[in-house]
Scaffold this motif. Structure first.
Motif, PDB file in Angstrom:
ATOM      1  N   LEU A 375       0.878  -1.218  -0.041  1.00 25.68           N
ATOM      2  CA  LEU A 375      -0.069   0.204   0.020  1.00 25.68           C
ATOM      3  C   LEU A 375       0.850   1.159  -0.112  1.00 25.68           C
ATOM      4  N   ASP A 376       1.813   1.255   0.873  1.00 24.85           N
ATOM      5  CA  ASP A 376       2.700   2.347   0.916  1.00 24.85           C
ATOM      6  C   ASP A 376       3.383   2.793  -0.434  1.00 24.85           C
ATOM      7  N   ILE A 378       2.410   2.176  -3.224  1.00 20.60           N
ATOM      8  CA  ILE A 378       1.369   2.692  -4.341  1.00 20.60           C
ATOM      9  C   ILE A 378       0.939   4.124  -3.808  1.00 20.60           C
ATOM     10  N   ALA A 379       0.706   4.306  -2.690  1.00 17.13           N
ATOM     11  CA  ALA A 379       0.459   5.905  -2.249  1.00 17.13           C
ATOM     12  C   ALA A 379       1.719   6.851  -2.640  1.00 17.13           C
ATOM     13  N   GLN A 382       1.460   7.466  -6.205  1.00 21.00           N
ATOM     14  CA  GLN A 382       0.408   8.233  -6.732  1.00 21.00           C
ATOM     15  C   GLN A 382       0.095   9.123  -5.585  1.00 21.00           C
ATOM     16  N   PRO A 384      -2.429   9.409  -1.605  1.00 19.24           N
ATOM     17  CA  PRO A 384      -3.192   8.795  -0.721  1.00 19.24           C
ATOM     18  C   PRO A 384      -4.539   8.478  -1.189  1.00 19.24           C
ATOM     19  N   LYS A 386      -5.780   8.803  -4.362  1.00 21.41           N
ATOM     20  CA  LYS A 386      -6.083   7.624  -5.576  1.00 21.41           C
ATOM     21  C   LYS A 386      -5.688   6.457  -4.985  1.00 21.41           C
ATOM     22  N   ALA A 387      -4.701   5.997  -4.118  1.00 23.74           N
ATOM     23  CA  ALA A 387      -4.162   4.713  -3.649  1.00 23.74           C
ATOM     24  C   ALA A 387      -5.663   4.109  -3.220  1.00 23.74           C
ATOM     25  N   MET A 391      -7.358   0.759  -4.231  1.00 21.56           N
ATOM     26  CA  MET A 391      -7.426  -0.359  -3.248  1.00 21.56           C
ATOM     27  C   MET A 391      -8.999  -0.876  -3.167  1.00 21.56           C
ATOM     28  N   SER A 409       1.201  -2.842   4.769  1.00 19.11           N
ATOM     29  CA  SER A 409       1.458  -1.140   4.788  1.00 19.11           C
ATOM     30  C   SER A 409       2.226  -1.189   6.340  1.00 19.11           C
TER      31      SER A 409
END
Length: 468
Positions: A375-376, A378-379, A382, A384, A386-387, A391, A409
């Protein structure tokens, strides 16, 4: 000089007990004092052939033997072999000298090298003053253990709210003081062993986690070692519904991961990537073993050489990986690896990168994959918001088409982690308590489970034990 106790994990963490000494074992009701003491006698006899004597003022012989046998300690067998004796002191009306005489007579009869008095608290109640207790310890018991080369554990009951041990005399006479406690961590019970005093030993750690699950065991931190392939990956029995968690205890506790579910793991920053490998990689290995596809997005914490070495541990062929596994990495690592199952991704269009590869795998295998997503990362690629949308899209897609979604995460974005935790079907926390990695469920709630890594098969396996 310290001698090994044989108690599982204790010597590895604390080094053992001083030879021919008095040891105070203190704790409140239900903290594990009897099991600790029994383990000291049992493993002393079984592993070192050192005879032991258990002097009980409260518990009867049949109750003690039955309780310990349920934990795998057969004291009847030791007694038959002349390595153990159980002595009941049903009355405390005798003088300390008379009681000492009876105890030492039995100790000499069995040739005791290990002695437990349960409890010193009850024994001290029959003595008139602190001076009589001091005389019993200094003049009678201590000279005996020195002369006979015997180590004695004196059990002390500690009522709640009381900080001193016994009458305030025993801990000054003893060469070692062991304290057993039950504590609360995030609303869950844990067990902590403390060693505030240990003559002859250098204490690098003064406390550790322990468990009474299937016996007394102290947990020690063991870093991941270099592994070599031993045998092809063998999955755990498949749960009746859904997928294996890759961990036997969690399978029993939860019944596996439900089909189409999202599993969220929060990790503290001090948890190393390699420590969590069996929590996630074995789920992916289970899918591959069953000819189902697996995806990792993106790979963190491994070089290309380490990735190749690690994948070999599970014993799958390159063809199996090529058809069933996809690992997303940055462009530089993808160029370096040049492996058929490695893909680079476009940070500006992550959803499309995942979707294309997922459809490719589903078409080839006819199954929806297990997806492991960081997750981190991805964030960071992009933002948070959009992440979170991505998700949520992946969760809904997984629920609709099956497979499994695992999100990991380190809470770099706290609000995002909170949101994902509320949306996920299952939510786990991974952290370190007293240097030991632990895992516990927030949704559904579970006890705190100490995590150890078993390397006997070559590939790492997570062994979970309740710290209760």
């Amino acid at each position: 000089m310290l001698s090994p106790t044989g108690i599982p994990g204790f010597d590895e963490v604390f080094g053992g007990f001083p030879e021919a000494s008095l040891v105070i074992l203190a704790g409140g009701p239900g903290t594990g004092k009897t099991i600790f003491s029994a383990s000291y006698l049992y493993y002393g006899a079984k592993e070192f052939r050192e005879p032991g004597l258990y002097v009980s003022i409260a518990e009867g012989r049949e109750e003690f033997y039955g309780n310990m046998k349920a934990l795998g300690m057969d004291f009847e067998r030791l007694e038959a072999d002349g390595l153990f004796s159980f002595m009941e002191l049903p009355t405390l009306m005798e003088s300390s000298g008379v009681m000492f005489g009876r105890i030492m007579e039995e100790a000499e009869k069995v040739g005791a090298r290990r002695l437990v008095i349960d409890s010193m608290t009850a024994l001290a109640q029959s003595m008139k003053s602190a001076e009589e207790i001091r005389t019993f310890l200094h003049t009678l018991l201590l000279p005996y253990v020195k002369r006979m080369g015997c180590t004695a554990i004196l059990i002390e009951e500690v009522p709640r709210g009381v900080e001193t041990l016994g009458r305030g005399v025993e801990e000054f006479v003893a060469s070692a003081v062991i304290e057993l406690e039950q504590q609360i961590h995030n609303g869950r019970s844990i067990r902590v062993i403390k060693v505030p005093k240990l003559r002859g030993g250098r204490l690098e750690r003064k406390q550790a986690l322990f468990t009474l699950d299937r016996g007394f065991k102290v947990f020690s931190y063991k870093p991941m070692k270099e592994l070599k392939p031993v045998e092809r990956y063998k999955p755990l029995p498949q749960p009746a519904k859904g997928f294996s968690t890759g961990m036997a205890y969690l399978n029993e506790l939860l019944g596996g991961y439900p089909e189409g579910a999202t599993i969220f793991f929060e990790m503290d920053p001090d948890i190393e990537h390699r420590e969590t490998v069996p929590l996630f990689a074995n789920v992916l290995a289970d899918f591959i073993y069953r000819k189902r596809p697996a995806m990792i997005f993106p790979l963190i914490g491994f070089t290309s050489k380490e990735l190749k070495t690690f994948l070999k541990l599970y014993g799958f062929s390159e063809d199996e990986y090529a058809s069933l596994l996809r690992i997303f990495v940055n462009k530089e690592l993808a160029q370096e690896c040049r492996l058929p199952y490695v893909r680079s991704f476009d940070p500006d269009n992550i959803a499309e990168s995942i979707g294309i590869v997922e459809e490719e795998l589903k078409k080839e295998s006819e199954y929806s994959p297990v997806k492991l997503i960081n997750l981190d990362q991805i964030a960071l690629a992009q933002d948070p918001s959009k992440a979170l949308r991505l998700m949520n899209h992946e969760m809904n897609k997984t629920k609709a088409y099956g497979g499994l979604l695992i999100i990991v995460s380190r809470r770099l974005f706290e609000q995002l982690a909170e949101d994902i935790g509320s949306l996920a079907d299952m939510h786990f926390k991974i952290e370190r308590i007293l240097e030991v990695p632990v895992i516990y469920g927030l949704k559904p709630p579970t006890p705190i489970l100490a995590m150890e890594i078993d390397y006997s098969k070559g590939y790492p396996q997570a062994i979970l034990t309740p710290v209760t």
